[in-house]
Scaffold this motif. Structure first.
Motif, mmCIF file in Angstrom:
data_model
loop_
_atom_site.group_PDB
_atom_site.id
_atom_site.type_symbol
_atom_site.label_atom_id
_atom_site.label_comp_id
_atom_site.label_asym_id
_atom_site.label_seq_id
_atom_site.Cartn_x
_atom_site.Cartn_y
_atom_site.Cartn_z
ATOM 1 N N UNK A 205 0.824 -1.207 0.000
ATOM 2 C CA UNK A 205 0.000 0.000 0.000
ATOM 3 C C UNK A 205 0.856 1.254 0.000
ATOM 4 N N UNK A 206 1.987 1.196 0.680
ATOM 5 C CA UNK A 206 2.882 2.351 0.753
ATOM 6 C C UNK A 206 3.834 2.425 -0.437
ATOM 7 N N UNK B 12 -3.036 -1.329 -5.828
ATOM 8 C CA UNK B 12 -3.783 -0.771 -6.961
ATOM 9 C C UNK B 12 -4.546 0.479 -6.559
ATOM 10 N N UNK B 13 -5.197 0.436 -5.412
ATOM 11 C CA UNK B 13 -5.978 1.589 -4.949
ATOM 12 C C UNK B 13 -5.090 2.805 -4.720
ATOM 13 N N UNK C 2 -12.200 -5.447 -7.689
ATOM 14 C CA UNK C 2 -10.940 -6.088 -8.039
ATOM 15 C C UNK C 2 -9.815 -5.053 -8.039
ATOM 16 N N UNK C 3 -8.593 -5.537 -8.184
ATOM 17 C CA UNK C 3 -7.460 -4.614 -8.274
ATOM 18 C C UNK C 3 -7.634 -3.673 -9.461
ATOM 19 N N UNK D 278 -9.670 4.173 -10.535
ATOM 20 C CA UNK D 278 -9.995 5.459 -9.919
ATOM 21 C C UNK D 278 -8.795 6.394 -9.930
ATOM 22 N N UNK D 279 -8.244 6.616 -11.124
ATOM 23 C CA UNK D 279 -7.202 7.627 -11.270
ATOM 24 C C UNK D 279 -5.806 7.134 -11.563
ATOM 25 N N UNK D 280 -5.608 5.837 -11.815
ATOM 26 C CA UNK D 280 -4.250 5.328 -12.037
ATOM 27 C C UNK D 280 -4.181 4.603 -13.390
ATOM 28 N N UNK D 281 -4.189 5.371 -14.435
ATOM 29 C CA UNK D 281 -4.313 4.829 -15.790
ATOM 30 C C UNK D 281 -3.167 3.907 -16.179
ATOM 31 N N UNK D 282 -1.938 4.256 -15.817
ATOM 32 C CA UNK D 282 -0.809 3.415 -16.201
ATOM 33 C C UNK D 282 -0.892 2.055 -15.533
ATOM 34 N N UNK D 283 -1.361 2.021 -14.312
ATOM 35 C CA UNK D 283 -1.525 0.753 -13.613
ATOM 36 C C UNK D 283 -2.658 -0.057 -14.238
#
Length: 358
Positions: A98-99, A130-131, A157-158, A164-169
């Motif tokens: 998470x960090x 992912x979050x 899911x991941x 929610x804001x992390x397009x590359x992931x």
């Protein structure tokens, strides 16, 4: 055995987590006092590490959350169990993922941490990474067997969390086989979560814009790139480029287009429609994107929807039209616009005072 010392331990929550005695832990006290030398000495003497600190973390968990690789290695060498969890079932791996502490994640996995262990809310390390948009940590977890199909207690899911804001992931998870068609507990697919996101990835958008400029609508995209608002559409654009269904509604029939209209996202609304979103689709209650835009006072979206063919006469099951909702919600200008009347300030160029044209 000093009562005053024991009282201090209790005040700071420095007790073993086992049910054997509830006695104070010297290791917890040394950690709370930031006495690194004492911590090392206690570990060398065989002091147990399966305890909970006042913040609910284990010693290994706290070091993992802080990205202290040296301390993590120290605890692991002393026999700390990477599967021993703190409050809410949080393992050291979850905290480090998470960090975004990639090297700590690697160290824990190397020592046997389970990448698919769950927290009490059903979230595993990959979902937490992912979050938070931790792509490096997510890569390591996927490489070591993290389940892309796993969902938390809400059905997220991941991939849905990353949307929610992390397009590359999102792009990475899709490349690894994550399924964008999976729905959460409310029936919402990943595209819905992307639309609901309030931020995007300028870096990815710039790359996608360049790719588009090389052969897919260059001029219009360059113009859109100047708008900060369009950056909200990064993940939406990416998902649509992967042939995700733009009309996939939730259990109530609420579609991504309705959500973008409700939020007043002009660029995203245009993008969805150009990708095949049905402009006059109705939810189970008969609500349309135009109803949502009118209800929320989204003037730009209302104008866009009308210009692209939205039907202002479509009524909900209760018989109310978009103009009725605009009026009820205190948007008289939009109510007149939707009722087919010209707004009061829409006078011909050159109009004189009093509304008369010379």
């Amino acid at each position: 055995q000093n009562p005053a010392v024991q009282g201090a331990f209790r005040e700071h929550g420095a007790f073993t987590s086992s049910a054997e005695s509830g006695g104070p832990s010297p290791l917890a006290a040394a950690i709370e006092a930031n006495e690194a030398g004492s911590v090392r000495a206690l570990l060398a003497e065989g002091e147990r590490t399966e305890i909970l600190l006042p913040d609910g973390k284990t010693p290994l968990g706290r070091a993992a959350a802080e990205g202290d690789l040296e301390a993590v290695r120290l605890y692991l060498a002393a026999g700390a169990d990477p599967a021993f969890s703190g409050k809410d079932g949080e393992t050291p791996l979850m905290l480090s993922a998470q960090a975004g502490h990639e090297e700590v994640v690697r160290a824990l996995l190397w020592c046997g941490a389970d990448p698919n262990a769950r927290r009490t809310d059903g979230r595993a390390a990959l979902m937490l990474a992912a979050a938070a948009g931790r792509i490096a940590a997510a890569r390591v977890l996927v490489e070591r067997g993290a389940d892309l199909r796993a969902a938390d207690a809400r059905g997220m899911t991941a991939l849905a969390l990353a949307a929610s804001g992390h397009a590359e992931l999102v792009a990475y998870l899709l490349d690894q086989g994550a399924d964008a068609r999976v729905r959460d507990g409310l029936g919402r697919a990943v595209l819905f979560h992307a639309v609901a996101a309030e931020v995007g990835s300028p870096t990815l958008y710039s790359r996608l814009a360049k790719e588009s400029d090389e052969g897919h609508g260059a001029g219009s995209l360059r113009d859109k790139q100047r708008s900060r608002k369009l950056e909200q559409g990064d993940t939406v654009r990416l998902l649509l480029s992967r042939q995700v269904d733009p009309n996939a509604g939730d259990r109530a029939g609420h579609t991504p287009l309705m959500e973008s209209a409700r939020r007043g996202q002009v660029a995203v609304t245009r993008l969805l429609i150009s990708s095949g979103a049905r402009i006059n689709a109705q939810s189970r209650s008969g609500t349309t994107a135009l109803v949502w835009a009118a209800r929320e006072g989204r003037r730009e979206v209302v104008d866009l929807l009308l210009s692209l063919g939205a039907d202002p006469e479509l009524t909900k099951r209760n018989g109310l039209r978009p103009c009725d909702y605009a009026a009820r919600r205190g948007h008289p200008h939009l109510a007149r616009r939707l009722g087919g009347e010209e707004p009061e300030d829409a006078q011909p160029s050159g109009s004189a005072a009093g509304g008369k044209t010379p």
